[in-house]
Enzyme design. Structure first.
Site, mmCIF file in Angstrom:
data_model
loop_
_atom_site.group_PDB
_atom_site.id
_atom_site.type_symbol
_atom_site.label_atom_id
_atom_site.label_comp_id
_atom_site.label_asym_id
_atom_site.label_seq_id
_atom_site.Cartn_x
_atom_site.Cartn_y
_atom_site.Cartn_z
ATOM 1 N N LYS A 214 2.649 -4.245 10.986
ATOM 2 C CA LYS A 214 1.322 -4.318 11.605
ATOM 3 C C LYS A 214 1.481 -4.955 12.968
ATOM 4 C CE LYS A 214 -2.946 -3.282 10.278
ATOM 5 N NZ LYS A 214 -3.373 -2.306 9.259
ATOM 6 N N SER B 2 -1.313 9.528 7.496
ATOM 7 C CA SER B 2 -0.370 9.159 8.557
ATOM 8 C C SER B 2 1.021 9.664 8.198
ATOM 9 C CB SER B 2 -0.325 7.637 8.740
ATOM 10 O OG SER B 2 -1.331 7.223 9.618
ATOM 11 N N ASN C 192 -14.457 3.247 12.151
ATOM 12 C CA ASN C 192 -13.839 4.480 11.646
ATOM 13 C C ASN C 192 -13.994 4.582 10.128
ATOM 14 O OD1 ASN C 192 -11.260 5.603 10.227
ATOM 15 N ND2 ASN C 192 -11.443 6.754 12.113
ATOM 16 N N LYS D 215 0.832 -1.204 0.000
ATOM 17 C CA LYS D 215 0.000 0.000 0.000
ATOM 18 C C LYS D 215 0.873 1.263 0.000
ATOM 19 C CE LYS D 215 -3.399 -0.560 2.764
ATOM 20 N NZ LYS D 215 -4.229 -0.631 3.992
#
Ligand code: NAD
Length: 418
Positions: A106, A352, A221, A94
């Site tokens: 992660k 981010s 979210n 990504k």
């Protein structure tokens, strides 16, 4: 018996297909098949009743070839190493697709956060961060929110890490509350990115935005922000769901009322009702007749068992890994377009990145600035994926993997990594 899907194998099979199209030898990409680092930590926590419970936590760094590892932390009772490995690998891809200078990572804890008090959650978060502190840091590995975590959890992370280091380290995590180094626009960023991806694909398909029907699975979210933004663009959201099931109204649901209901912590859709809306199951939701279907809950939702039931014209993946490899093939044969997770939900990691840049510079941007830069990133990534997919006559997912794998392999070569 419910079939088990291994999301890491899912990742490997698409990556190997992309490697074949790129004409790579095994030697060129074999290292990318393995996460660079996998860590498992025990997280002891004193519960409110005085008992000490030990939770299991994971952090995986799939690749740091293009920059520090980057990726969220998940609190969910089904978290396991294979899931975390897949999520970490998807992050490497990504970040390459949306062109931010990161690798992929992660983390997760095996816990149902809804069963813990705020105090227990804070202590668990601090215990986990103490465990993984040796391998995270602004230039090593930068976590963010994912399923079951939010800005408050990120606030505790920045405090715990800074306390351990004895200095303020705002850039260790993104998705923070704005008063402690968070970025304007981060909370809505993933949903806003899904919105840009949806608009872009509708334009390519020649379908007008206004009045077009949308179904969204998952009202966390990503799902809520996507619903809000698409409703603001006058799209007709006819079904939404969460872990308690869904609601369907062919005339369009009242999204502002649903969002207001869900804004109270702990409230789910089972306690919401509106005139004209009927209750449906998640299986029915995925089979609803609609132009756009947005899975925004968890992985492995559209599988070989239910892909034939999908009646959408296009699927825009808000969640990570919601479609299995088997399902992808069925959908492609049926002419249903899939905008893949590694592209459509990349808005979160894009902002981010902007948050981290602001933290490192100690200079903060306006929301308009952030949103404009996000739009730029999403639309250029979308165009790149769209054009390579058409050039090579492959699905958008394969096209996205072609772009990412090429960048990761190139970075490894240029660094002299095997
Ligand atoms: P969240 O915890 O805020 O929300 C998850 C939602 O899914 C909740 O509404 C929950 O009730 C629902 N849900 C859980 N199990 C379900 C089921 N079986 N059927 C239907 N609904 C179910 O999580 P989130 O941050 O919104 O993340 C959702 C997905 O998007 C995940 O796959 C995550 O990895 C991905 N994602 C999140 C971000 C981010 O910035 N938060 C960024 C990129 C991708």
């Amino acid at each position: 018996m419910e079939k088990k899907y291994n999301p890491y194998e899912n990742f490997l099979s698409i990556m190997e297909r992309a490697a074949g199209i790129l004409g790579y030898e095994k030697n060129d990409y074999i290292a990318v098949c393995y996460p660079e680092r996998e860590m498992k930590v025990a997280c002891p926590v004193k519960m409110d009743n005085g008992e000490v419970r030990v939770f299991e936590g994971f952090r995986v760094q799939h690749s740091t070839a293009r920059g520090p590892a980057k990726g969220g932390i998940r609190y969910h009772h089904n978290v396991n190493m294979d899931e975390v490995k897949a999520l970490a690998a998807w992050m490497s891809f990504k970040c390459a697709i949306v062109d931010v200078p990161y690798g992929g990572g992660k983390g997760g804890i095996v816990v149902d956060p809804s069963k813990l008090s705020d105090g227990e959650l804070e202590r668990l978060t601090r215990s986990f961060i103490t465990g993984i502190a040796p391998i995270i840091g602004p230039l090593k590995d930068v976590p963010a929110p994912d399923v079951g975590t939010n800005a408050q959890v990120m606030g505790w992370i920045v405090d715990q890490y800074s306390t351990l280091k004895g200095e303020t380290q705002l850039g260790v995590v993104t998705g923070k509350p704005i008063p402690v180094g968070g970025s304007q626009g981060r909370n809505a960023a993933t949903g806003r990115g899904v919105m840009f991806a949806t608009m872009a694909v509708l334009e390519k398909m020649g379908i007008p935005v206004e009045g077009t029907t949308v179904v969204i699975q998952g009202m966390g979210n990503v799902g809520t922000q996507t619903a809000r933004l698409l409703a603001e663009h006058k799209m007709k959201i006819i079904a939404v769901s969460d872990v308690t099931g869904g609601l369907y109204n062919p005339d369009g649901l009242n999204i502002p009322a649903i969002l207001e209901h869900l804004s109270v912590r702990g409230r789910l859709l089972d306690t919401y009702s509106e005139e004209g809306a009927q209750r449906i199951t998640n299986a029915q939701l995925l089979a609803t007749e609609t132009t756009v279907l947005i899975p925004a809950a968890l992985e492995n939702q559209i599988t070989g068992d239910n892909a034939a039931d999908v009646k959408a014209k296009v699927i825009v993946e808000g969640a990570n890994g919601p479609t299995t490899v088997e399902a992808d093939e069925i959908l492609a044969k049926r002419g249903i377009l899939v905008v893949p997770d590694v592209l459509s939900n990349a808005g979160g990691v894009a902002v981010s990145y902007f948050e981290w840049v602001q933290n490192l510079q100690n200079y903060y941007w306006t929301e308009e600035d952030v949103n404009a830069k996000l739009k730029d990133k999403m639309l250029s990534a979308f165009e790149a994926v769209w054009s390579i997919s058409h050039e090579k006559n492959v699905t958008l997912r394969t096209g996205a993997y072609l772009i990412a794998l090429k960048k990761i392999v190139e970075a490894r070569k240029l660094r002299g990594m095997n």
